[in-house]
Design a protein around this motif. Structure first.
Motif, PDB file in Angstrom:
ATOM      1  N   GLU A  46       0.826  -1.212   0.000  1.00 22.47           N
ATOM      2  CA  GLU A  46       0.000   0.000   0.000  1.00 22.47           C
ATOM      3  C   GLU A  46       0.863   1.267   0.000  1.00 22.47           C
ATOM      4  O   GLU A  46       2.021   1.247   0.408  1.00 22.47           O
ATOM      5  N   ALA A  59      -9.157  13.539   0.627  1.00 24.52           N
ATOM      6  CA  ALA A  59      -8.359  12.370   0.264  1.00 24.52           C
ATOM      7  C   ALA A  59      -9.091  11.086   0.634  1.00 24.52           C
ATOM      8  O   ALA A  59      -9.088  10.113  -0.125  1.00 24.52           O
ATOM      9  N   ARG A  62     -11.613   9.527  -1.781  1.00 26.43           N
ATOM     10  CA  ARG A  62     -11.134   8.902  -3.018  1.00 26.43           C
ATOM     11  C   ARG A  62     -11.085   7.378  -2.864  1.00 26.43           C
ATOM     12  O   ARG A  62     -10.921   6.864  -1.755  1.00 26.43           O
ATOM     13  N   GLY A  64     -10.190   3.662  -2.381  1.00 28.30           N
ATOM     14  CA  GLY A  64      -9.078   2.923  -1.796  1.00 28.30           C
ATOM     15  C   GLY A  64      -8.367   3.595  -0.644  1.00 28.30           C
ATOM     16  O   GLY A  64      -7.444   3.023  -0.069  1.00 28.30           O
ATOM     17  N   ALA A  65      -8.761   4.817  -0.283  1.00 26.08           N
ATOM     18  CA  ALA A  65      -8.051   5.562   0.758  1.00 26.08           C
ATOM     19  C   ALA A  65      -8.688   5.329   2.123  1.00 26.08           C
ATOM     20  O   ALA A  65      -9.897   5.216   2.248  1.00 26.08           O
ATOM     21  N   VAL A  81      -3.372   4.196   0.851  1.00 26.78           N
ATOM     22  CA  VAL A  81      -4.146   3.873  -0.346  1.00 26.78           C
ATOM     23  C   VAL A  81      -3.920   2.404  -0.687  1.00 26.78           C
ATOM     24  O   VAL A  81      -2.773   1.960  -0.813  1.00 26.78           O
ATOM     25  N   ALA A  85      -6.253   0.282  -5.766  1.00 25.33           N
ATOM     26  CA  ALA A  85      -6.597   1.626  -6.225  1.00 25.33           C
ATOM     27  C   ALA A  85      -5.423   2.297  -6.929  1.00 25.33           C
ATOM     28  O   ALA A  85      -5.523   3.448  -7.354  1.00 25.33           O
ATOM     29  N   LEU A  86      -4.312   1.570  -7.071  1.00 24.26           N
ATOM     30  CA  LEU A  86      -3.103   2.139  -7.681  1.00 24.26           C
ATOM     31  C   LEU A  86      -2.717   1.444  -8.975  1.00 24.26           C
ATOM     32  O   LEU A  86      -1.632   1.673  -9.499  1.00 24.26           O
ATOM     33  N   GLU A  91      -3.654   7.251 -11.363  1.00 22.66           N
ATOM     34  CA  GLU A  91      -4.013   7.316  -9.942  1.00 22.66           C
ATOM     35  C   GLU A  91      -2.768   7.445  -9.077  1.00 22.66           C
ATOM     36  O   GLU A  91      -2.725   8.262  -8.157  1.00 22.66           O
ATOM     37  N   TRP A  95      -1.624  10.742  -6.570  1.00 28.55           N
ATOM     38  CA  TRP A  95      -1.284  10.636  -5.156  1.00 28.55           C
ATOM     39  C   TRP A  95       0.138  11.128  -4.889  1.00 28.55           C
ATOM     40  O   TRP A  95       0.384  11.836  -3.907  1.00 28.55           O
TER      41      TRP A  95
END
Length: 109
Positions: A46, A59, A62, A64-65, A81, A85-86, A91, A95
């Motif tokens: 993460e 934040a 958004r 996944g945060a 995160v 989500a990355l 994305e 971040w």
């Protein structure tokens, strides 16, 4: 705790050769600091991002945060995160820009 070296490498690619950025092992992961202030980091698979207290709520809205809660005490101004989500570079880029911008606004350590 080990950290995702692939994610760390993706971050390195985006930060480039900025001489103001250093890496340091922290929180059992890897942190990227701008002039001594943490901007982003990797814990497990993460991403940790320092967004600042004023931008925490936005934040957290958004995908996944979640609040960074490493020691059992939530840290306002920091988010984690989730890896899923990355997946998209855009994305991750967003971040990293956010964390870098916050750290850039702090006095050097």
């Amino acid at each position: 705790m080990a950290f995702d070296e692939g994610l760390a490498e993706r971050i390195r690619e985006r930060l480039g050769t900025d001489p103001l950025i250093t890496e340091k092992r922290m929180f059992g992961g890897l942190a990227f600091l701008r002039q001594g202030n943490m901007a982003v980091g990797v814990i497990g698979d993460e991403l940790m991002v320092r967004v600042g207290p004023d931008d925490t709520d936005a934040a957290l809205a958004r995908p996944g945060a979640r609040v960074f809660d490493f020691s059992g005490r939530p840290m306002r101004g920091w988010v984690v995160v989730a890896a899923n989500a990355l997946a998209e570079d855009a994305e991750l880029d967003a971040w990293i820009r956010e964390g870098h911008a916050f750290a850039a606004g702090l006095p050097p350590k």
